[in-house]
Design a protein around this motif. Structure first.
Motif, PDB file in Angstrom:
ATOM      1  N   TYR A   1      -4.602 -14.888  -5.739  1.00  0.00           N
ATOM      2  CA  TYR A   1      -3.636 -15.682  -4.968  1.00  0.00           C
ATOM      3  C   TYR A   1      -2.218 -15.295  -5.369  1.00  0.00           C
ATOM      4  N   LYS A   2      -2.010 -15.189  -6.654  1.00  0.00           N
ATOM      5  CA  LYS A   2      -0.674 -14.829  -7.150  1.00  0.00           C
ATOM      6  C   LYS A   2      -0.267 -13.441  -6.660  1.00  0.00           C
ATOM      7  N   ASN A   3      -1.241 -12.521  -6.568  1.00  0.00           N
ATOM      8  CA  ASN A   3      -0.974 -11.142  -6.143  1.00  0.00           C
ATOM      9  C   ASN A   3      -1.128 -10.942  -4.635  1.00  0.00           C
ATOM     10  N   GLU A   4      -1.369 -12.037  -3.903  1.00  0.00           N
ATOM     11  CA  GLU A   4      -1.521 -11.994  -2.446  1.00  0.00           C
ATOM     12  C   GLU A   4      -2.650 -11.058  -2.004  1.00  0.00           C
ATOM     13  N   ASP A   5      -3.750 -11.067  -2.735  1.00  0.00           N
ATOM     14  CA  ASP A   5      -4.889 -10.196  -2.440  1.00  0.00           C
ATOM     15  C   ASP A   5      -5.926 -10.972  -1.621  1.00  0.00           C
ATOM     16  N   ALA A   6      -5.656 -11.136  -0.339  1.00  0.00           N
ATOM     17  CA  ALA A   6      -6.528 -11.905   0.556  1.00  0.00           C
ATOM     18  C   ALA A   6      -7.909 -11.262   0.696  1.00  0.00           C
TER      19      ALA A   6
ATOM     20  N   LYS B   1      -3.774 -14.985   3.150  1.00  0.00           N
ATOM     21  CA  LYS B   1      -2.606 -14.165   2.792  1.00  0.00           C
ATOM     22  C   LYS B   1      -1.321 -14.979   2.922  1.00  0.00           C
ATOM     23  N   GLU B   2      -1.189 -15.699   4.027  1.00  0.00           N
ATOM     24  CA  GLU B   2       0.021 -16.481   4.268  1.00  0.00           C
ATOM     25  C   GLU B   2       0.198 -17.575   3.220  1.00  0.00           C
ATOM     26  N   TRP B   3      -0.907 -18.294   2.889  1.00  0.00           N
ATOM     27  CA  TRP B   3      -0.812 -19.380   1.915  1.00  0.00           C
ATOM     28  C   TRP B   3      -0.456 -18.845   0.533  1.00  0.00           C
ATOM     29  N   SER B   4      -1.050 -17.712   0.151  1.00  0.00           N
ATOM     30  CA  SER B   4      -0.742 -17.156  -1.161  1.00  0.00           C
ATOM     31  C   SER B   4       0.688 -16.603  -1.195  1.00  0.00           C
ATOM     32  N   LYS B   5       1.168 -16.120  -0.060  1.00  0.00           N
ATOM     33  CA  LYS B   5       2.501 -15.546   0.032  1.00  0.00           C
ATOM     34  C   LYS B   5       3.602 -16.604   0.031  1.00  0.00           C
ATOM     35  N   GLU B   6       3.365 -17.699   0.741  1.00  0.00           N
ATOM     36  CA  GLU B   6       4.421 -18.704   0.887  1.00  0.00           C
ATOM     37  C   GLU B   6       4.596 -19.587  -0.344  1.00  0.00           C
TER      38      GLU B   6
END
Length: 162
Positions: free
Chosen positions: A39-44, A65-70
Motif C-alpha cells: 500500500y505504501k509503495n502503491e503496488d496494486a 491503486k487510487e486508495w494507496s496513492k491518495e
C-alpha cells in the motif's frame, strides 16, 4: 540500508522486499506486513494477487491503486496474531495502520484480517474494521460467536478441529 515500511525494525531487503518480489509469504503476519508495504509503495498488482480468489472480485486494481496513492502511510502497529504460522492454514492478524488522507487529516484503520493458506501460499481473505474488544479471560463456548469476528459460531470457525 533503509528501514522496511512495515515497521518491523528490519531493513526492507531483509523483510518485505523478497516476499513482494516472489509473491510468497511464509506466515500470515509476513503477508500482512508485506501488504501494508505494498500500500505504501502503491503496488496494486501485488495487493490484488495476494487477495484470496474467493474475495478478489470485490476489489479493482484502479481502486486499490487510487486508495494507496491518495493516502500517506505513516505506521503499522500489530495488535494481535492468532495462528498463521508456517504450518497453519488459517491466521488472523489484528492491526492498526496510521495514515494521512488526501485532505491531510490523520486517520487510523483498525482491522482484524483473516488469511488463508492454500497450495503453500498465504492470501488475504477479508477483514473486520473496528473489531470489538475480546475478553480473553472469558471462556468461549462452542455455540458462542467466534472471537475472530467472522460471524460464525466458535465450533464452526476457529474452534473447528482440523
Amino acid at each position: 540500508m533503509s528501514d522496511c515500511p512495515c515497521c518491523s525494525g528490519k531493513s526492507y531487503s531483509e523483510c518485505c522486499e523478497a516476499i513482494i518480489k516472489n509473491e510468497s509469504a511464509p506466515t500470515a503476519l509476513s503477508l500482512m506486513r508485506s501488504r501494508y508495504t505494498a500500500y505504501k509503495n502503491e503496488d496494486a498488482e501485488y495487493l490484488y494477487k495476494t487477495t484470496h480468489p474467493k474475495t478478489r472480485g470485490e476489489y479493482e486494481h484502479n481502486e486499490i491503486k487510487e486508495w494507496s496513492k491518495e493516502n500517506t502511510w505513516i505506521k503499522l502497529k500489530i495488535i494481535s496474531l492468532e495462528h498463521g504460522n508456517v504450518n497453519d492454514t488459517k491466521g488472523i492478524v489484528e492491526f492498526k495502520a496510521y495514515y494521512q488522507d488526501k485532505h491531510r487529516n490523520e486517520q487510523m484503520l483498525h482491522e482484524r484480517s483473516t488469511f488463508l493458506k492454500e497450495n503453500k501460499q498465504w492470501f488475504y481473505l477479508d477483514g473486520i474494521n473496528n473489531p470489538p474488544r475480546i475478553n480473553l479471560m472469558k471462556k468461549v463456548l462452542r455455540n458462542d460467536p467466534c472471537p475472530c469476528g467472522s460471524g460464525k459460531k466458535q465450533k464452526n470457525c476457529c474452534g473447528k478441529s482440523n
